[in-house]
Scaffold this motif. Structure first.
Motif, PDB file in Angstrom:
ATOM      1  N   ASP A 145       0.846  -1.204   0.000  1.00  0.00           N
ATOM      2  CA  ASP A 145       0.000   0.000   0.000  1.00  0.00           C
ATOM      3  C   ASP A 145       0.870   1.238   0.000  1.00  0.00           C
ATOM      4  O   ASP A 145       1.613   1.481   0.955  1.00  0.00           O
ATOM      5  N   ARG A 146       0.783   2.024  -1.062  1.00  0.00           N
ATOM      6  CA  ARG A 146       1.612   3.229  -1.191  1.00  0.00           C
ATOM      7  C   ARG A 146       0.732   4.423  -1.532  1.00  0.00           C
ATOM      8  O   ARG A 146      -0.284   4.272  -2.221  1.00  0.00           O
ATOM      9  N   PRO A 147       1.159   5.620  -1.106  1.00  0.00           N
ATOM     10  CA  PRO A 147       0.417   6.822  -1.525  1.00  0.00           C
ATOM     11  C   PRO A 147       0.582   7.054  -3.023  1.00  0.00           C
ATOM     12  O   PRO A 147       1.519   6.531  -3.655  1.00  0.00           O
ATOM     13  N   GLY A 148      -0.293   7.861  -3.616  1.00  0.00           N
ATOM     14  CA  GLY A 148      -0.280   8.102  -5.065  1.00  0.00           C
ATOM     15  C   GLY A 148       0.996   8.732  -5.575  1.00  0.00           C
ATOM     16  O   GLY A 148       1.394   8.511  -6.723  1.00  0.00           O
ATOM     17  N   TRP A 149       1.695   9.504  -4.722  1.00  0.00           N
ATOM     18  CA  TRP A 149       2.917  10.196  -5.155  1.00  0.00           C
ATOM     19  C   TRP A 149       4.151   9.289  -5.105  1.00  0.00           C
ATOM     20  O   TRP A 149       5.214   9.651  -5.589  1.00  0.00           O
ATOM     21  N   TRP A 150       4.013   8.090  -4.518  1.00  0.00           N
ATOM     22  CA  TRP A 150       5.172   7.231  -4.286  1.00  0.00           C
ATOM     23  C   TRP A 150       5.919   6.843  -5.567  1.00  0.00           C
ATOM     24  O   TRP A 150       7.157   6.973  -5.619  1.00  0.00           O
ATOM     25  N   PRO A 151       5.241   6.350  -6.621  1.00  0.00           N
ATOM     26  CA  PRO A 151       5.981   6.002  -7.852  1.00  0.00           C
ATOM     27  C   PRO A 151       6.742   7.196  -8.439  1.00  0.00           C
ATOM     28  O   PRO A 151       7.851   7.033  -8.966  1.00  0.00           O
ATOM     29  N   LEU A 152       6.151   8.390  -8.322  1.00  0.00           N
ATOM     30  CA  LEU A 152       6.832   9.589  -8.831  1.00  0.00           C
ATOM     31  C   LEU A 152       8.095   9.878  -8.023  1.00  0.00           C
ATOM     32  O   LEU A 152       9.116  10.293  -8.580  1.00  0.00           O
ATOM     33  N   ALA A 153       8.037   9.633  -6.705  1.00  0.00           N
ATOM     34  CA  ALA A 153       9.221   9.832  -5.854  1.00  0.00           C
ATOM     35  C   ALA A 153      10.329   8.859  -6.237  1.00  0.00           C
ATOM     36  O   ALA A 153      11.507   9.237  -6.332  1.00  0.00           O
ATOM     37  N   ILE A 154       9.964   7.595  -6.489  1.00  0.00           N
ATOM     38  CA  ILE A 154      10.942   6.586  -6.917  1.00  0.00           C
ATOM     39  C   ILE A 154      11.575   7.008  -8.244  1.00  0.00           C
ATOM     40  O   ILE A 154      12.797   6.964  -8.415  1.00  0.00           O
ATOM     41  N   TRP A 155      10.731   7.435  -9.185  1.00  0.00           N
ATOM     42  CA  TRP A 155      11.207   7.878 -10.497  1.00  0.00           C
ATOM     43  C   TRP A 155      12.149   9.076 -10.335  1.00  0.00           C
ATOM     44  O   TRP A 155      13.220   9.140 -10.949  1.00  0.00           O
ATOM     45  N   GLY A 156      11.758  10.035  -9.496  1.00  0.00           N
ATOM     46  CA  GLY A 156      12.571  11.238  -9.287  1.00  0.00           C
ATOM     47  C   GLY A 156      13.931  10.931  -8.689  1.00  0.00           C
ATOM     48  O   GLY A 156      14.934  11.552  -9.056  1.00  0.00           O
ATOM     49  N   ILE A 157      13.977   9.963  -7.774  1.00  0.00           N
ATOM     50  CA  ILE A 157      15.260   9.582  -7.171  1.00  0.00           C
ATOM     51  C   ILE A 157      16.179   8.982  -8.226  1.00  0.00           C
ATOM     52  O   ILE A 157      17.360   9.334  -8.319  1.00  0.00           O
ATOM     53  N   VAL A 158      15.641   8.085  -9.044  1.00  0.00           N
ATOM     54  CA  VAL A 158      16.465   7.441 -10.082  1.00  0.00           C
ATOM     55  C   VAL A 158      17.065   8.489 -11.020  1.00  0.00           C
ATOM     56  O   VAL A 158      18.278   8.512 -11.266  1.00  0.00           O
ATOM     57  N   VAL A 159      16.222   9.381 -11.523  1.00  0.00           N
ATOM     58  CA  VAL A 159      16.664  10.335 -12.545  1.00  0.00           C
ATOM     59  C   VAL A 159      17.484  11.475 -11.940  1.00  0.00           C
ATOM     60  O   VAL A 159      18.581  11.786 -12.408  1.00  0.00           O
ATOM     61  N   GLY A 160      16.962  12.093 -10.888  1.00  0.00           N
ATOM     62  CA  GLY A 160      17.633  13.247 -10.284  1.00  0.00           C
ATOM     63  C   GLY A 160      18.978  12.890  -9.690  1.00  0.00           C
ATOM     64  O   GLY A 160      19.972  13.609  -9.894  1.00  0.00           O
ATOM     65  N   GLN A 161      19.018  11.784  -8.977  1.00  0.00           N
ATOM     66  CA  GLN A 161      20.270  11.356  -8.357  1.00  0.00           C
ATOM     67  C   GLN A 161      21.316  11.020  -9.411  1.00  0.00           C
ATOM     68  O   GLN A 161      22.489  11.363  -9.256  1.00  0.00           O
ATOM     69  N   ALA A 162      20.892  10.363 -10.481  1.00  0.00           N
ATOM     70  CA  ALA A 162      21.843  10.009 -11.546  1.00  0.00           C
ATOM     71  C   ALA A 162      22.461  11.261 -12.156  1.00  0.00           C
ATOM     72  O   ALA A 162      23.680  11.349 -12.301  1.00  0.00           O
ATOM     73  N   PHE A 163      21.627  12.230 -12.509  1.00  0.00           N
ATOM     74  CA  PHE A 163      22.159  13.452 -13.130  1.00  0.00           C
ATOM     75  C   PHE A 163      23.101  14.172 -12.179  1.00  0.00           C
ATOM     76  O   PHE A 163      24.205  14.582 -12.569  1.00  0.00           O
ATOM     77  N   LEU A 164      22.703  14.322 -10.921  1.00  0.00           N
ATOM     78  CA  LEU A 164      23.517  15.055  -9.948  1.00  0.00           C
ATOM     79  C   LEU A 164      24.853  14.355  -9.698  1.00  0.00           C
ATOM     80  O   LEU A 164      25.918  14.979  -9.786  1.00  0.00           O
ATOM     81  N   LEU A 165      24.810  13.061  -9.425  1.00  0.00           N
ATOM     82  CA  LEU A 165      26.042  12.349  -9.077  1.00  0.00           C
ATOM     83  C   LEU A 165      26.986  12.183 -10.268  1.00  0.00           C
ATOM     84  O   LEU A 165      28.195  12.334 -10.128  1.00  0.00           O
ATOM     85  N   TRP A 166      26.432  11.878 -11.459  1.00  0.00           N
ATOM     86  CA  TRP A 166      27.303  11.748 -12.635  1.00  0.00           C
ATOM     87  C   TRP A 166      27.914  13.097 -13.011  1.00  0.00           C
ATOM     88  O   TRP A 166      29.063  13.153 -13.456  1.00  0.00           O
ATOM     89  N   SER A 167      27.156  14.184 -12.842  1.00  0.00           N
ATOM     90  CA  SER A 167      27.701  15.523 -13.123  1.00  0.00           C
ATOM     91  C   SER A 167      28.827  15.864 -12.148  1.00  0.00           C
ATOM     92  O   SER A 167      29.865  16.403 -12.542  1.00  0.00           O
ATOM     93  N   LEU A 168      28.625  15.547 -10.860  1.00  0.00           N
ATOM     94  CA  LEU A 168      29.682  15.775  -9.863  1.00  0.00           C
ATOM     95  C   LEU A 168      30.920  14.947 -10.184  1.00  0.00           C
ATOM     96  O   LEU A 168      32.052  15.425 -10.055  1.00  0.00           O
ATOM     97  N   TRP A 169      30.713  13.700 -10.626  1.00  0.00           N
ATOM     98  CA  TRP A 169      31.832  12.834 -11.006  1.00  0.00           C
ATOM     99  C   TRP A 169      32.619  13.455 -12.167  1.00  0.00           C
ATOM    100  O   TRP A 169      33.846  13.483 -12.144  1.00  0.00           O
ATOM    101  N   ALA A 170      31.899  13.976 -13.162  1.00  0.00           N
ATOM    102  CA  ALA A 170      32.564  14.603 -14.317  1.00  0.00           C
ATOM    103  C   ALA A 170      33.384  15.813 -13.870  1.00  0.00           C
ATOM    104  O   ALA A 170      34.482  16.045 -14.383  1.00  0.00           O
ATOM    105  N   CYS A 171      32.864  16.579 -12.912  1.00  0.00           N
ATOM    106  CA  CYS A 171      33.587  17.758 -12.415  1.00  0.00           C
ATOM    107  C   CYS A 171      34.783  17.349 -11.561  1.00  0.00           C
ATOM    108  O   CYS A 171      35.857  17.967 -11.648  1.00  0.00           O
TER     109      CYS A 171
END
Length: 200
Positions: A145-171
């Motif tokens: 049982d999950r709230p309606g926003w839960w899948p969006l939070a999972i999606w946001g973590i995957v995408v946002g974290q990847a962009f942030l961490l890979w960009s920091l790695w490049a820098c």
């Protein structure tokens, strides 16, 4: 379990997965070292866009699709293998251009292997391991049982974290002692990257 702690646990597992050796990491590291931080950030954006597709499919049940249609998994593996071999061959061509024509292939790298964003996007989209990993890791966090926003939070973590961490790695790869060591042994290091891509 507290929802915030669950999301933190999911983010931690995703960090381990994203920074495990694979095509995305090899390609981004090589690009950031050879073409600079901005190219690395462009590629990180492409990888994040590819992960956005994988995350959308994972939330929509990609794991089930792979389980029910093993042919789909097999096709995606062969397409990914063909792309990585093509990419490795194109990168090898840079060496031959610089060795035989005396021209520095670095200036032609973008035109020969296309823009960093497209390389990152294509490499990630054609990586079946990324799709399977995200689907497998997301499944337990999406069950129950999950709230309606839960899948969006999972999606946001995957995408946002990847962009942030890979960009920091490049820098971080632009750190002067590291950059100067790379420049001194660029041919050998690039060769190792090409062989690794072909092996993957």
């Amino acid at each position: 379990m507290n929802p915030a702690l669950e999301l933190l646990a999911f983010a931690g597992v995703m960090v381990l997965g994203q920074f495990s050796p694979g095509p995305d990491m090899v390609l981004l590291t090589r690009t950031a070292l050879k073409e600079g931080a901005w190219s690395g950030v462009e590629m990180a954006c492409g990888i994040a866009c590819g992960l956005a597709v994988h995350a959308t499919l994972a939330v929509g049940g990609l794991a089930l699709a792979f389980e029910k249609m093993p042919v789909l998994r097999g096709i995606s593996r062969w397409v990914a293998a063909a792309y990585l071999l093509w990419l490795a061959c194109r990168l090898f061509m840079e060496v031959f251009v610089s060795w035989y024509s005396g021209v520095d292939a670095r200036s032609d790298a973008r035109s020969m292997v296309r823009k960093p964003f497209l390389r990152g996007l294509t490499c990630n989209l054609l990586n079946p391991k990324a799709a399977i990993f995200i689907a497998a890791v997301s499944a337990p966090f999406l069950s129950g049982d999950r709230p309606g926003w839960w899948p969006l939070a999972i999606w946001g973590i995957v995408v946002g974290q990847a962009f942030l961490l890979w960009s920091l790695w490049a820098c971080l790869l632009q750190w002067n002692p590291l950059k100067s060591r790379y420049e001194r042994a660029a041919r050998w290091i690039d060769g190792a990257f090409r062989i690794t891509l072909a092996g993957l």
